[in-house]
Design an enzyme around this catalytic site. Structure first.
Site, PDB file in Angstrom:
ATOM      1  N   GLY A   8       0.320   5.069  -4.788  1.00  0.00           N
ATOM      2  CA  GLY A   8      -0.839   5.309  -3.948  1.00  0.00           C
ATOM      3  C   GLY A   8      -0.479   6.301  -2.863  1.00  0.00           C
ATOM      4  O   GLY A   8       0.057   5.929  -1.818  1.00  0.00           O
ATOM      5  N   GLY A  64      -2.243   8.342  -0.748  1.00  0.00           N
ATOM      6  CA  GLY A  64      -3.358   8.804   0.074  1.00  0.00           C
ATOM      7  C   GLY A  64      -2.809   9.093   1.458  1.00  0.00           C
ATOM      8  O   GLY A  64      -1.712   9.666   1.593  1.00  0.00           O
ATOM      9  N   ALA A  65      -3.548   8.669   2.482  1.00  0.00           N
ATOM     10  CA  ALA A  65      -3.140   8.947   3.862  1.00  0.00           C
ATOM     11  C   ALA A  65      -1.803   8.271   4.184  1.00  0.00           C
ATOM     12  O   ALA A  65      -0.822   8.935   4.551  1.00  0.00           O
ATOM     13  CB  ALA A  65      -4.240   8.472   4.808  1.00  0.00           C
ATOM     14  N   GLY A 113       0.345   6.589   2.147  1.00  0.00           N
ATOM     15  CA  GLY A 113       1.388   6.936   1.169  1.00  0.00           C
ATOM     16  C   GLY A 113       1.962   8.315   1.456  1.00  0.00           C
ATOM     17  O   GLY A 113       3.177   8.538   1.372  1.00  0.00           O
ATOM     18  N   ASN A 161      -3.300  -3.019   5.192  1.00  0.00           N
ATOM     19  CA  ASN A 161      -3.885  -3.840   6.258  1.00  0.00           C
ATOM     20  C   ASN A 161      -4.169  -5.246   5.764  1.00  0.00           C
ATOM     21  O   ASN A 161      -4.070  -5.528   4.570  1.00  0.00           O
ATOM     22  CB  ASN A 161      -5.176  -3.177   6.761  1.00  0.00           C
ATOM     23  CG  ASN A 161      -4.894  -2.241   7.929  1.00  0.00           C
ATOM     24  OD1 ASN A 161      -3.992  -2.490   8.729  1.00  0.00           O
ATOM     25  ND2 ASN A 161      -5.657  -1.172   8.024  1.00  0.00           N
ATOM     26  N   LYS A 220      -2.824  -7.394  14.439  1.00  0.00           N
ATOM     27  CA  LYS A 220      -3.463  -6.185  13.889  1.00  0.00           C
ATOM     28  C   LYS A 220      -4.847  -6.532  13.327  1.00  0.00           C
ATOM     29  O   LYS A 220      -5.795  -5.755  13.471  1.00  0.00           O
ATOM     30  CB  LYS A 220      -2.547  -5.605  12.802  1.00  0.00           C
ATOM     31  CG  LYS A 220      -3.115  -4.389  12.063  1.00  0.00           C
ATOM     32  CD  LYS A 220      -2.658  -3.073  12.652  1.00  0.00           C
ATOM     33  CE  LYS A 220      -3.460  -1.878  12.177  1.00  0.00           C
ATOM     34  NZ  LYS A 220      -2.966  -1.254  10.983  1.00  0.00           N
ATOM     35  N   ASN A 271      -8.482  -4.977  14.021  1.00  0.00           N
ATOM     36  CA  ASN A 271      -9.321  -4.458  12.939  1.00  0.00           C
ATOM     37  C   ASN A 271     -10.650  -5.196  12.795  1.00  0.00           C
ATOM     38  O   ASN A 271     -11.620  -4.635  12.291  1.00  0.00           O
ATOM     39  CB  ASN A 271      -8.553  -4.525  11.609  1.00  0.00           C
ATOM     40  CG  ASN A 271      -7.559  -3.378  11.469  1.00  0.00           C
ATOM     41  OD1 ASN A 271      -7.635  -2.400  12.211  1.00  0.00           O
ATOM     42  ND2 ASN A 271      -6.633  -3.491  10.543  1.00  0.00           N
TER      43      ASN A 271
HETATM   44  N1  LIG Z   1      -5.219   5.709   7.037  1.00  0.00           N
HETATM   45  C1  LIG Z   1      -4.740   5.091   8.106  1.00  0.00           C
HETATM   46  O1  LIG Z   1      -4.696   5.679   9.196  1.00  0.00           O
HETATM   47  C2  LIG Z   1      -4.231   3.663   8.002  1.00  0.00           C
HETATM   48  C3  LIG Z   1      -3.563   3.131   9.108  1.00  0.00           C
HETATM   49  C4  LIG Z   1      -3.034   1.843   9.011  1.00  0.00           C
HETATM   50  C5  LIG Z   1      -3.155   1.114   7.836  1.00  0.00           C
HETATM   51  N2  LIG Z   1      -3.838   1.645   6.771  1.00  0.00           N
HETATM   52  C6  LIG Z   1      -3.926   0.819   5.546  1.00  0.00           C
HETATM   53  O2  LIG Z   1      -3.075   1.405   4.564  1.00  0.00           O
HETATM   54  C7  LIG Z   1      -3.589   1.156   3.234  1.00  0.00           C
HETATM   55  C8  LIG Z   1      -3.773   2.502   2.539  1.00  0.00           C
HETATM   56  O3  LIG Z   1      -4.813   3.207   3.225  1.00  0.00           O
HETATM   57  P1  LIG Z   1      -5.044   4.777   3.112  1.00  0.00           P
HETATM   58  O4  LIG Z   1      -5.877   5.159   4.271  1.00  0.00           O
HETATM   59  O5  LIG Z   1      -3.769   5.481   2.878  1.00  0.00           O
HETATM   60  O6  LIG Z   1      -5.925   4.837   1.776  1.00  0.00           O
HETATM   61  P2  LIG Z   1      -6.274   6.120   0.894  1.00  0.00           P
HETATM   62  O7  LIG Z   1      -6.128   7.351   1.713  1.00  0.00           O
HETATM   63  O8  LIG Z   1      -7.575   5.818   0.239  1.00  0.00           O
HETATM   64  O9  LIG Z   1      -5.116   6.149  -0.184  1.00  0.00           O
HETATM   65  C9  LIG Z   1      -5.006   5.212  -1.198  1.00  0.00           C
HETATM   66  C10 LIG Z   1      -4.478   5.948  -2.400  1.00  0.00           C
HETATM   67  O10 LIG Z   1      -4.178   5.009  -3.427  1.00  0.00           O
HETATM   68  C11 LIG Z   1      -4.424   5.658  -4.641  1.00  0.00           C
HETATM   69  N3  LIG Z   1      -4.501   4.705  -5.753  1.00  0.00           N
HETATM   70  C12 LIG Z   1      -5.422   3.734  -5.986  1.00  0.00           C
HETATM   71  N4  LIG Z   1      -5.146   3.071  -7.122  1.00  0.00           N
HETATM   72  C13 LIG Z   1      -4.018   3.631  -7.623  1.00  0.00           C
HETATM   73  C14 LIG Z   1      -3.234   3.391  -8.768  1.00  0.00           C
HETATM   74  N5  LIG Z   1      -3.567   2.448  -9.649  1.00  0.00           N
HETATM   75  N6  LIG Z   1      -2.150   4.169  -8.982  1.00  0.00           N
HETATM   76  C15 LIG Z   1      -1.796   5.139  -8.108  1.00  0.00           C
HETATM   77  N7  LIG Z   1      -2.509   5.411  -7.004  1.00  0.00           N
HETATM   78  C16 LIG Z   1      -3.598   4.666  -6.752  1.00  0.00           C
HETATM   79  C17 LIG Z   1      -5.701   6.408  -4.402  1.00  0.00           C
HETATM   80  O11 LIG Z   1      -5.823   7.395  -5.387  1.00  0.00           O
HETATM   81  P3  LIG Z   1      -7.101   8.338  -5.597  1.00  0.00           P
HETATM   82  O12 LIG Z   1      -6.823   9.489  -4.667  1.00  0.00           O
HETATM   83  O13 LIG Z   1      -7.015   8.654  -7.031  1.00  0.00           O
HETATM   84  O14 LIG Z   1      -8.307   7.531  -5.195  1.00  0.00           O
HETATM   85  C18 LIG Z   1      -5.463   6.955  -2.998  1.00  0.00           C
HETATM   86  O15 LIG Z   1      -4.858   8.226  -3.039  1.00  0.00           O
HETATM   87  C19 LIG Z   1      -4.904   0.414   3.460  1.00  0.00           C
HETATM   88  O16 LIG Z   1      -4.714  -0.976   3.346  1.00  0.00           O
HETATM   89  C20 LIG Z   1      -5.294   0.774   4.902  1.00  0.00           C
HETATM   90  O17 LIG Z   1      -6.125  -0.196   5.495  1.00  0.00           O
HETATM   91  C21 LIG Z   1      -4.366   2.901   6.821  1.00  0.00           C
END
Ligand SMILES: NC(=O)c1ccc[n+]([C@@H]2O[C@H](COP(=O)([O-])OP(=O)(O)OC[C@H]3O[C@@H](n4cnc5c(N)ncnc54)[C@H](OP(=O)(O)O)[C@@H]3O)[C@@H](O)[C@H]2O)c1
Length: 292
Positions: free
Chosen positions: A8, A10-11, A13, A98, A174, A178
């Site tokens: 994963g 995304g942001a 990762g 989270n 946290k 949230n």
């Molecule tokens: N963003 C922040 O600032 C932040 C801060 C603190 C905590 N968090 C927490 O961190 C976690 C991740 O959040 P995020 O913001 O990083 O989410 P995100 O940007 O949506 O990234 C999630 C990634 O996971 C990928 N994914 C989903 N299923 C998959 C699979 N089967 N195999 C490989 N990749 C897969 C998605 O791919 P696709 O691109 O193909 O959809 C997406 O790129 C969440 O629980 C969030 O609440 C986030």
């Protein structure tokens, strides 16, 4: 030096990949659903390319020393499809998500002793192959052999790693923060909307519900947390957008179940009423499942 796979990208990762790249010496594998030929991580005043192998199919994955999961909470089953190949030699799995149910969510896929829940604070977003990190990364893990081994991966990266005795309190603290974020997603307004008197009171009451459940779960949070959390929101820029609101605005699925839903679920287990969080769950679920 370790072989580390991120499932994963995304942001969060992407931010983790940037930190591992900065730490240096690791062999990084990025496990994604779509090809990611390059990954650029921009922090304030700095830009780096992540040197990594990218795989898009669990069949291409090879055993590693550590797996870091950074998908959204609702993508646990998809993330777990990578484990048989990546964990062939028994690699531990860090869940960087989270909520407070990291262990429950991944219990069907990883044994509890190989599972490490991680609380992360890191303001970050991803657009295409670029990740923009807007502030410092802080991670909290249980002070255990696994926690220390995870922390060692990031030595020299600039990330702040806290090994805590009381991880339950860290997770619930946290979640208290949230829990209020649901109000932004419901009103479609950024952080500033919480500054009005009645919204401030509503936020306090939502945190109080969450804290009552947290205490029943063993977290050490007193009544002052409601004021603390709302004071924190007052320090956010008025236009700051939390991830629940960002997801709603972008038409993406929201993590309301792992946030407000967890408060309601755990509350019910302890016989604690959580009417405000329950209403947030009901409304967010309706918004998501019954679009106009
Ligand atoms: N963003 C922040 O600032 C932040 C801060 C603190 C905590 N968090 C927490 O961190 C976690 C991740 O959040 P995020 O913001 O990083 O989410 P995100 O940007 O949506 O990234 C999630 C990634 O996971 C990928 N994914 C989903 N299923 C998959 C699979 N089967 N195999 C490989 N990749 C897969 C998605 O791919 P696709 O691109 O193909 O959809 C997406 O790129 C969440 O629980 C969030 O609440 C986030």
């Amino acid at each position: 030096m370790a072989k580390v796979a991120i499932v994963g990208v995304g942001a969060i990762g992407g931010a983790l990949a940037g930190l591992l790249e900065t730490a240096g010496g690791h062999e990084i594998t990025l496990c994604t659903r779509r090809p990611l030929p390059q990954l650029t991580v921009k922090t304030l005043g700095r830009e780096l390319q992540v040197h990594a192998r990218n795989v898009t199919d669990p069949a291409q994955a090879e055993p590693v020393d550590w797996v870091l999961v950074a998908t959204k909470t609702y993508d646990a089953a998809g993330a777990a499809a990578w484990f048989p190949a990546l964990c062939k030699r028994g690699a531990p799995v860090a869940i960087v998500q989270n909520g407070v149910e990291h262990r429950e969510r991944f219990a069907p896929y990883v044994s509890q002793e190989r599972l490490l829940p991680v609380v992360i604070d890191c303001p970050v977003e991803r657009a295409g192959d670029t990740v923009l990190v807007r502030g410092a990364a802080l991670m909290k893990v249980q002070d255990s052999a696994l926690g220390r081994s995870f922390g060692a991966l990031f030595a020299g990266s600039g990330a702040r790693m806290e090994l805590v005795e009381d991880f339950t309190t860290a997770m619930w603290w946290k979640l208290c923060v949230n829990s209020v974020g649901a109000l932004n997603a419901l009103t479609l307004k950024p952080s500033g909307v919480l500054r009005g008197e009645s919204m401030h009171s509503l936020g306090m009451a939502m945190v109080a519900e969450c804290a009552a459940v947290a205490r029943a779960e063993g977290a050490r949070l007193d009544n002052a947390i409601a004021e603390e959390v709302m004071d924190l929101y007052k320090k956010h820029p008025v236009d700051s957008v939390n991830s629940l609101l960002a997801d709603r605005l972008a038409g993406r699925r929201m993590e309301w179940d792992a946030r407000s839903g967890a408060i309601v679920r755990k509350g019910a287990q302890h016989g604690i009423e959580t009417p405000l969080n329950r209403m947030a769950v009901t409304l967010l679920e309706a918004i998501e499942n019954y679009p106009a």
